[in-house]
Design an enzyme around this catalytic site. Sequence first.
Site, PDB file in Angstrom:
ATOM      1  N   HIS A  16      -5.846  -6.402  -1.534  1.00 31.44           N
ATOM      2  CA  HIS A  16      -5.047  -5.325  -1.166  1.00 31.44           C
ATOM      3  C   HIS A  16      -3.872  -5.486   0.082  1.00 31.44           C
ATOM      4  CE1 HIS A  16      -3.508  -0.891  -0.894  1.00 31.44           C
ATOM      5  NE2 HIS A  16      -4.024  -1.089   0.307  1.00 31.44           N
ATOM      6  N   SER A  54       0.815  -0.914  -0.125  1.00 28.54           N
ATOM      7  CA  SER A  54      -0.350  -0.137  -0.341  1.00 28.54           C
ATOM      8  C   SER A  54       0.995   1.553  -0.126  1.00 28.54           C
ATOM      9  CB  SER A  54      -1.067  -0.284   1.117  1.00 28.54           C
ATOM     10  OG  SER A  54      -1.931   0.894   0.992  1.00 28.54           O
ATOM     11  N   ASP A 114      -7.608  -4.123  -6.687  1.00 35.61           N
ATOM     12  CA  ASP A 114      -7.723  -3.566  -5.807  1.00 35.61           C
ATOM     13  C   ASP A 114      -8.492  -2.806  -4.871  1.00 35.61           C
ATOM     14  OD1 ASP A 114      -6.308  -1.990  -4.083  1.00 35.61           O
ATOM     15  OD2 ASP A 114      -4.526  -1.843  -4.724  1.00 35.61           O
TER      16      ASP A 114
END
Length: 450
Positions: free
Chosen positions: A379, A217, A312
Amino acid sequence: MAGGEIHRGEIYRLWLWWRRRWGAERRRATVIWLLAAAFVVLLLAAGSRVGDNALSEPAVHPSSAPALVELTLVHDAEAKGALCLDGSPAAYHLTKGFGSGSDKWIVHLEGGGWCLSLDSCSYRKSTLLGSSNYMERQISFVGILSSIPSQNPDFYNWNKVKVRYCDGASFSGYRESEVQNGTILFFRGQRIWEAIMGELLQKGLANSKQALLTGCSAGGLATFIHCDDFRALLPNVATVKCFADAGFFLNEKDISGKRFIQSLYSDVVQLQDVGNKFPDCVSRMEPSQCFFAEEIIKSVTTPFFILNAAYDFWQIRYILVPAESDPEKAWLRCKQSIQHCDSNQLQTLQGFRNAMLSSLSEFKQKKNGGMFIDSCFAHCQSIDGYTWHSPNSPRINNKTIAEAVGDWFFDRKETKEIDCPYPCNPTCYNVDLSQLSSIQQSDRSSAGSN
Ligand SMILES: *[C@@H]1O[C@H](CO)[C@@H](O)[C@H](O)[C@H]1NC(C)=O
Ligand SMILES: *[C@@H]1O[C@H](CO)[C@@H](O)[C@H](O)[C@H]1NC(C)=O
């Protein structure tokens, strides 16, 4: 100033939810095995398709419990300028390698969104994303950080580091300090990077034979940003590569046609002077554009692997359909679970996937590049034992993410895996965020925000 208020609480809550799900793996390590397993099964059964598999899969055995790894505060942090938003010392967790992994290193950069205004950064100061005072003293290492060979076949015995994220700008901002209503904020991401790498070099990283910089991330974005810096710190003879998970944030318009993410990045970049990190790029284009992986990767020379879900869920939630772009909340259920998307929404999601593949087309030509673009609603798939390498892992061409990354790192096979479009991959673990709404309530009261 798009989204300052939305992001302040919501992203943090999503992150907390994610950590709790991840925390479930740590709970497995406690003595209450049955209770813990039941908790995990419940959590997964509430998810989408893994439920049944999870019930038939035994929980991790006590003998394969993930190790708990202590938090280390940066030594002399103040003198080095390595301070979290609140002025507390930056921190990391390190576990030593063993056997043939003694001189190999994996450094993972933690993620957790960004803060884009004085207000949202002040809010972070009282959370573990802005202060080491709130970080857990011990965390479990799972997924790519696991020390268990069956869960992490290629890297289990390496030296492993998780660098905690507490600067709010992907380890890349720098300002002396910012005073707001008598409260001081420190924007020192770049210094945190330098100080922690300095300590790790002393602790053996300087003599590594093989090293991998990774992150997910906002930490995945930081991996793009710092990849060549990392390479430069290590001996020429060492094999050094970088692997970004869920850091390929697209510079796409949202469904209302606004450039929401670019405006968000613009705020972050201005607030923390991130542009200094990309002098060449900012001389050519608007600084916020330089903060996108697609732009950064063009100049990275170190071998790189990109892992990203084509759907995502973070990007769908905050780039494609931020709350402002959907006042009628028509996307609410689809944003929680891809299985709840109607056919028009799915078509929009396919467009997003196409945009991602097209943004990756130049990178795909790079000879030393690797990729794994699965068609899952996910994710951060490398720091979760299930998705990284397990019987339930998402696979492309029958390969888990761990196998794909290993094949690329060790030059066993060219690895450029691109999945067919949703819903064609039955191995996907598609997250169901509808659990988030109940958790939101408790976070809201405990965090006292919005
Ligand atoms: C400073 O405090 C005042 C009064 O409490 C408030 O209205 C203002 O928004 C604060 N400024 C910032 C930048 O938060
Ligand atoms: C997929 O890989 C597993 C090992 O990970 C192997 O046992 C299985 O036979 C493979 N399946 C196919 C269809 O190749």
